[in-house]
Write an enzyme that holds these catalytic residues in place. Sequence first.
Site, PDB file in Angstrom:
ATOM      1  N   SER A   1       0.820  -1.196   0.000  1.00 21.10           N
ATOM      2  CA  SER A   1       0.000   0.000   0.000  1.00 21.10           C
ATOM      3  C   SER A   1       0.865   1.262   0.000  1.00 21.10           C
ATOM      4  CB  SER A   1      -0.953  -0.047   1.195  1.00 21.10           C
ATOM      5  OG  SER A   1      -1.998   0.879   1.043  1.00 21.10           O
TER       6      SER A   1
ATOM      7  N   HIS B   1      -6.326  -6.352  -1.591  1.00 22.98           N
ATOM      8  CA  HIS B   1      -5.225  -5.448  -1.301  1.00 22.98           C
ATOM      9  C   HIS B   1      -4.125  -6.123  -0.485  1.00 22.98           C
ATOM     10  CE1 HIS B   1      -3.587  -1.403  -0.951  1.00 22.98           C
ATOM     11  NE2 HIS B   1      -3.539  -1.489   0.375  1.00 22.98           N
TER      12      HIS B   1
ATOM     13  N   ASP C   1      -8.303  -5.918  -5.762  1.00 23.92           N
ATOM     14  CA  ASP C   1      -8.068  -4.635  -5.111  1.00 23.92           C
ATOM     15  C   ASP C   1      -8.700  -3.510  -5.914  1.00 23.92           C
ATOM     16  OD1 ASP C   1      -7.129  -2.773  -3.325  1.00 23.92           O
ATOM     17  OD2 ASP C   1      -5.057  -2.841  -4.019  1.00 23.92           O
TER      18      ASP C   1
END
Length: 454
Positions: A163, A430, A370
């Site tokens: 991230s 994610h 994601d």
Amino acid sequence: MVKCCASVFLSLLFLSLLSIDSSESYGTNDGLEQWGYVQVRPKAHMFWWHYRSPKRVDSGPTPWPTVLWLQGGPGASGVGIGNFEEIGPLDYNLKPRNSTWLQFADLLFVDNPVGTGYSFVENTSLLVTTDEEASSDLTELLKQLYNKNPEMQKSPLYIFAESYGGKYAVTLGLSVVRAVKSGDLKLKLGGVAIGDSWISPEDFVFSWGPLLLDLSRLDSNAAANSNSMAEKIKQQIEAGKYGQATNSWGDLETYIISSSNSVDFYNFLLDSDMDPLGAAASSSNNGLSLRRYARYLSMKGESPSDTLTKIMNGVIKDKLKIIPKNITWQEESNEVFMALSNDFMKPRINEVDELLSLGVNVTIYSGQLDIICATKGTEAWVQKLKWDGLKNFTNLARTPLYCDGSDGGTKGFYRSYQNLHFYWVLHAGHFVPYDQPCIALRLLKETTQSPASS
């Protein structure tokens, strides 16, 4: 943008704390774990936790690797989230994790930037405001850990990130290269691996409307409005108005949530309220919509987030012994996020380009499900690289990936040319190591060239 009263509170609070010697470290009797604080700047203390793999191979032609794990947020705790919910030896119930990355590498977790997790500052004015400042602190941490430790120097360091951690990783990678070249840092950089990483915010916000339209989570009107809001963000980024772009990003997320009936930004197969750790929005003073760092865990009763908070402020804090009594671990620090809000929307494509030009191995991996760092956006920013190997990389066919002992079927795809490597991970959101641990272990082993047997 941080509340002034918070600064006063912290200043008074830390008058009661004992000073922490940056050279001290603590650990388990078996030598497999070590942890401590490094004062990366005066009154700025970063916590680290190093695990030595019980499967470590110290002889042979390929050295045993070390993985430095950088969490996102910004302001999310790697010592807590990455460790106990993704790749560490124990899960958040303190049960052994079968898919721990210790099978193939030593692990180094940090609470980065300072102010995150167990790390702390004695005044909020010391919080970092740019990715470069974060990388400078991390470089200082590595100097303290490596320069006087010949054993650690033998193990090449691979920087893995998730991230927003990807922005830290590429700036840190360049900082490490410079520090090693100047002789200030004694380590070998094995490579940088960025998973579902916020490298180009512009490309991600433009991916949301088309992706969610194709998935029937937005209708054509909402997708068009999303694209218009993304265009505004692009113009703000181009004008260098990054703080305004961060506010507009929050507005766009809020719009998509309302228009899609609360699609989960970290897994488009879910609604956010289907996730017990769901990405519930909160507001800061200036109305910025912040989303919590969600994970996809399914359990009955109390949420994993509550469980993690309890153990980090309970049994783990007791085990570590050195965490100041007045430090309360939080999953994510809004203060850290706000301090970085003017850097949040800055792209880091140029840093990836520079790493590639320097010959550093760069691995990109992306979860199919994601949204926030959608594969569509990742592919878009990769095509903006000026690296001279990009055309050959793009023209190569992808190799399908499978996992032994799984339920069969294609688990992903892989493409590699020279020092750029890309993994497309199917059925993952994610948080790839949690959603698809088998593929995550495979890409770990291949990226680090771990000598461990599978």
